[in-house]
Motif scaffolding. Structure first.
Motif, PDB file in Angstrom:
ATOM      1  N   LEU A   1     130.242 114.805  78.186  1.00 57.70           N
ATOM      2  CA  LEU A   1     129.975 113.688  79.085  1.00 57.70           C
ATOM      3  C   LEU A   1     129.410 112.445  78.395  1.00 57.70           C
ATOM      4  N   PHE A   2     128.697 112.609  77.280  1.00 53.95           N
ATOM      5  CA  PHE A   2     127.953 111.479  76.718  1.00 53.95           C
ATOM      6  C   PHE A   2     128.292 111.214  75.265  1.00 53.95           C
TER       7      PHE A   2
ATOM      8  N   PRO B   1     122.114 111.429  72.630  1.00 49.97           N
ATOM      9  CA  PRO B   1     122.966 110.840  73.665  1.00 49.97           C
ATOM     10  C   PRO B   1     122.308 109.641  74.327  1.00 49.97           C
ATOM     11  N   ILE B   2     123.121 108.657  74.692  1.00 53.94           N
ATOM     12  CA  ILE B   2     122.636 107.449  75.372  1.00 53.94           C
ATOM     13  C   ILE B   2     122.784 107.628  76.882  1.00 53.94           C
ATOM     14  N   VAL B   3     121.750 107.211  77.648  1.00 56.81           N
ATOM     15  CA  VAL B   3     121.811 107.286  79.111  1.00 56.81           C
ATOM     16  C   VAL B   3     121.820 105.868  79.699  1.00 56.81           C
TER      17      VAL B   3
ATOM     18  N   SER C   1     128.739 108.815  82.971  1.00 55.19           N
ATOM     19  CA  SER C   1     128.933 109.232  81.586  1.00 55.19           C
ATOM     20  C   SER C   1     129.583 108.152  80.734  1.00 55.19           C
ATOM     21  N   SER C   2     129.602 108.419  79.400  1.00 60.46           N
ATOM     22  CA  SER C   2     130.244 107.508  78.452  1.00 60.46           C
ATOM     23  C   SER C   2     131.141 108.259  77.480  1.00 60.46           C
ATOM     24  N   GLY C   3     131.239 109.578  77.642  1.00 59.01           N
ATOM     25  CA  GLY C   3     132.029 110.409  76.749  1.00 59.01           C
ATOM     26  C   GLY C   3     133.471 110.541  77.193  1.00 59.01           C
ATOM     27  N   PRO C   4     134.213 111.480  76.614  1.00 60.27           N
ATOM     28  CA  PRO C   4     135.632 111.621  76.935  1.00 60.27           C
ATOM     29  C   PRO C   4     135.910 112.112  78.350  1.00 60.27           C
TER      30      PRO C   4
END
Length: 596
Positions: free
Chosen positions: A118-119, A219-221, A245-248
């Protein structure tokens, strides 16, 4: 009336001969037979001939059609190939529990797996095990090597469409440094940081620290979703159940399958705003199970597509027939850690004797999974010259014990009426337990030392390994796995300053020469200088024998044969780094034309 009568009279006067009639009938019959033979029977013969010829032609046409079809298929295969396509779904089994989806609170296998999917982070590890940029575009280091300025990539987005900016990075760092938050990620309270531009942040270190970029894998929130939440309430906030989220992949749904929540399913979908491009898989599911036995059952029923939580060779033939597996090295080390403050192990000679009596090569052969050799406190690949272990010499081991006054009396090692008895602790794990039993057997049989082995389940809250075993150093020997990471720096495990209740130097190892080498190694950016320092540390460590290096573990990634997941050559620093190329995983195939 008179006309009809006249006709009858003429008919009556006719003289009909029976013999003549018969003769005429025979003549007609013969003519009919000649006609039938000429125009019917003879043509039936011709029809049979025609039928044979037609059949031959039909057969030839069918053969030609078949040959053409085969030729077309061969020709088509010459110009097309089956390749993995976008779309489809993948389901992976992981060990729980899964209580929180906020990545700064992740601590279980399931939570860490969800975090990686997710991140994104500033930096991450690639498929070769090396550190590379993730959200970061690059880093600049000052000449004193105490300031690191990280610049973000352009056009970064959150899954909800908001811009991901340097403000999100600063916000996350403040959370990690705030004790009220209680984040699982530590070490940021002593690091200063400041925003230097709209796309850059500067980290100011108290001293030079060459492995610093490895610390930037946190991880960045999103600030816009959490800025109004009190730090003490962050763990219970709705974001922890349905994050942005910022992931795939992006969050879809979290489902409780069982009433007690021990089994859950986390449903994810490809994140169209991911900077690395849209993943091939449309959907990704994490099936969360309480035990490994539950994961085995799910493999049998094909509930999941793959898992990294099991040893392939330990699985039944039924599972092996349906699934394939590849082994991947982890940057971890499994050790028999000696408590250097123990009344029996304060002596270097006793520790050396224990190490010399163990044939680590034979021990590795006795374990159930594929593993690699580990010869010291640092992974072999990080040293120019791998540190060599003390070796295997039972005779020398016995002489060292004798010289220390530990004589064999009534088949037991004693000194001043005190028996040499070791308390060994192993975490519940098939390989750890086998290693513990192997060591205990060797020390009992070869050295006449009494050994008591205790197995602790780290998932059993009532046993609480941290408070009952690790912090008080309540052991003589501990079978334990250390996460060695993507850098040779092992300061946290062997420097004397870390031999505290909250430190990770579980052996209580203390040597000034080793301390100096560790401090120098982490303060130099030059690979040659670092390698020299770490070789010196490894040699000192070998002589002092604060532990026995047993093996470098691997993990098996089990999956159905039709999917594309990790490449077999992928090097994995930590277990969750198996997702290093997850955007290229695929579950469906299609036919495409080959590129000339």
């Amino acid at each position: 009336m008179s006309s009809d009568k006249s006709s009858w009279n003429r008919f009556a006067r006719l003289k009909v001969s029976r013999k003549g009639v018969n003769k005429r009938l025979r003549k007609i019959e013969k003519g009919s037979l000649r006609h039938a033979h000429k125009f019917v029977m003879s043509r039936l013969d011709r029809l049979a001939n025609v039928r044979r010829r037609v059949s031959i032609w039909v057969a030839l046409v069918l053969v030609m059609i078949g040959v053409s079809a085969v030729q077309w298929h061969i020709s088509r295969n010459s110009f097309t190939t089956m390749t993995y396509a976008s779309g489809g779904s993948y389901s992976e089994g992981v060990l729980g529990p899964l209580e929180n989806l906020n990545p700064i609170f992740a601590k279980t296998s399931a939570e860490k797996s969800a975090t990686k999917l997710l991140f994104s982070s500033l930096y991450r590890y690639d498929s070769t095990g090396n550190i590379k940029t993730d959200l970061a575009d690059g880093v600049k280091v000052n000449y004193k090597e105490t300031e690191y300025t990280v610049k973000l990539k352009k056009n970064l987005k959150w899954s909800d469409g908001y811009d991901l900016t340097i403000n999100d990075v600063i916000f996350t760092l403040k959370l990690l440094a705030n004790p009220e938050v209680g984040a699982e990620i530590s070490g940021w309270r002593s690091i200063k940081f400041e925003k230097v531009s709209e796309d850059s942040v500067k980290f100011i270190l108290p001293a030079s620290y060459s492995p610093f970029v490895h610390a930037l894998t946190f991880p960045i929130v999103p600030e816009h979703a959490l800025k109004d939440v009190k730090p003490s309430n962050l763990r219970e906030h709705d974001f922890s159940k349905a994050p942005i989220s910022s992931g795939p992949f992006a969050f879809r749904l979290l489902q409780n399958v069982t009433s007690d929540g021990s089994k859950k399913v986390l449903y994810l979908q490809s994140n169209g705003n991911y900077y690395g491009g849209t993943a091939k898989l449309d959907r990704f599911q994490l099936y969360v199970y309480p035990t490994q036995d539950d994961i085995v059952k799910s493999l049998r029923t094909r509930e999941i597509t793959g898992t990294s939580e099991l040893i392939y060779n330990d699985q039944p033939a039924e599972v092996k027939s349906m699934y394939a597996a590849e082994s991947h090295s982890l940057n971890n080390g499994v050790y028999a850690l000696f408590n250097n403050n123990s009344q029996f192990l304060q002596s270097k000679s006793v520790r050396q004797a224990l190490a010399l009596s163990v044939d680590t090569g034979k021990l590795r052969q006795s374990l159930s999974s594929s593993i690699e050799e580990l010869s010291g406190p640092i992974l072999n690949k990080f040293l120019g010259k791998a540190s060599q272990p003390l070796g295997y010499d039972t005779k020398k081991a016995k002489s060292l014990l004798d010289a220390e006054g530990w004589k064999v009396v009534d088949n037991a090692r004693q000194k001043e009426n005190v028996k040499l008895k070791l308390n060994m602790v192993a975490l519940k794990n098939n390989n750890y337990e086998k290693a513990a039993q192997y060591l205990a057997q060797v020390w009992r049989n070869e050295l006449n030392i009494e050994v008591d082995v205790k197995v602790i389940d780290p998932n059993d809250a009532s046993q609480n390994i941290l408070q009952t075993i690790l912090q008080p150093r309540n052991f003589d020997v501990l079978i334990y796995e250390l996460s060695l990471g993507g850098d040779p720096d092992v300061y946290a495990y062997w420097h004397s300053s870390q031999a505290t209740n909250n430190g990770l130097n579980f052996s209580n190892y203390n040597n000034a020469v080793a301390d100096d080498a560790l401090e120098s190694g982490r303060s130099k950016l030059s690979l040659k200088q670092r390698s020299d320092r770490y070789e010196k540390f490894a040699n000192t460590w070998k002589t002092d024998a604060p532990a026995i290096a047993l093996y470098q573990p691997k993990f098996d990634y089990i999956h159905i044969r039709s999917v594309r997941v990790l490449d077999e050559k992928t090097e994995v620093v930590n277990p969750v780094d198996r997702y290093v190329d997850v955007q290229y995983w695929a579950a469906e195939k299609q036919s495409v034309y080959k590129t000339p």
